[in-house]
Design a protein around this motif. Structure first.
Motif, PDB file in Angstrom:
ATOM      1  N   LYS A 187       0.741  -1.308   0.028  1.00 19.43           N
ATOM      2  CA  LYS A 187       0.221  -0.106  -0.096  1.00 19.43           C
ATOM      3  C   LYS A 187       0.924   1.334  -0.237  1.00 19.43           C
ATOM      4  N   ASN A 243       0.654   3.991  -2.634  1.00 16.46           N
ATOM      5  CA  ASN A 243       0.293   5.348  -2.209  1.00 16.46           C
ATOM      6  C   ASN A 243       1.265   6.424  -2.542  1.00 16.46           C
ATOM      7  N   SER A 302      -6.154   7.415  -2.078  1.00 18.11           N
ATOM      8  CA  SER A 302      -5.433   7.222  -1.020  1.00 18.11           C
ATOM      9  C   SER A 302      -6.268   7.415   0.314  1.00 18.11           C
ATOM     10  N   LEU A 320      -8.006   3.260  -0.730  1.00 18.65           N
ATOM     11  CA  LEU A 320      -6.787   2.348  -0.442  1.00 18.65           C
ATOM     12  C   LEU A 320      -6.870   1.831   1.109  1.00 18.65           C
TER      13      LEU A 320
END
Length: 202
Positions: free
Chosen positions: A111, A115, A123, A127
């Motif tokens: 991640k 990101n 984000s 996410l």
């Protein structure tokens, strides 16, 4: 798992009986004939060590086996038992824990790589709810993903030594996979110390 423990416990009881027989033998009359009996005890002691390692791997109490091992361990190897006692103060939590922890750390790690715009809608909103991990269905082209998959496969196959070798190929692995690294090292340190007590070398 329970069947394996029963079998190993049976071997433990057999070994205890053999030790008792040897205790009753007059040490001054121990001959070549009796030295083969001592050799058998050493081999059975190795089975107890295997039981200890098996229980350790599965986070099962092994105090009884360690107490027995302490009684019949040569003085020059007692330092290994002392190190084992220290290692048991913070034991390996088992393969399932290691596997789950590694998956979680991979998820966080990937991640962070994805990101690149932390203030974006994706984000902030999407996410955090995605579970990101290397997929076995996808064609893997990224070298980093290949390294991560190798670690995962080795953990699944319980080849912990190789999982650490693969993990070390990832930059800053001790920081990004801190909990997994701690568990792997706990296991390898314990296995190394308990293996030093074996009569034979694997």
């Amino acid at each position: 798992l329970s069947e394996s423990i029963k079998l190993l416990n049976k071997n433990f009881d057999l070994l205890s009986n053999e030790i008792q027989i040897l205790k009753n033998i007059n040490t001054s009359s121990v001959s070549d004939k009796n030295s083969s009996a001592l050799k058998n005890v050493d081999i059975n002691k190795d089975e107890i060590i295997d039981l200890i390692l098996f229980k350790y791997e599965n986070n099962i109490n092994l105090n009884k086996e360690l107490e027995y091992l302490d009684k019949f361990t040569e003085q020059n190897k007692k330092t290994h038992l002392e190190k084992i006692s220290i290692l048991l103060s913070s034991p390996f939590k088992g393969y399932d824990y290691l596997s789950t922890t590694f998956e979680e750390e991979v998820n966080i790690y990937l991640k962070k790589l994805i990101n690149k715009k932390p203030d974006s809608f994706f984000s902030k909103i999407i996410l955090p709810y995605l579970d990101v991990s290397p997929s076995t269905e996808n064609i893997i082209t990224n070298d980093l993903i290949i390294k991560i998959k190798k670690v995962k496969i080795n953990i699944e196959n319980r080849n912990i030594k190789n999982s650490l070798i693969n993990l070390k190929t990832i930059k800053d692995y001790e920081k990004s996979f801190k909990l997994s690294t701690i568990e792997i090292k706990k296991y390898l340190d314990f296995k190394n110390e308990i293996s030093n007590l074996k009569w034979y070398t694997e």
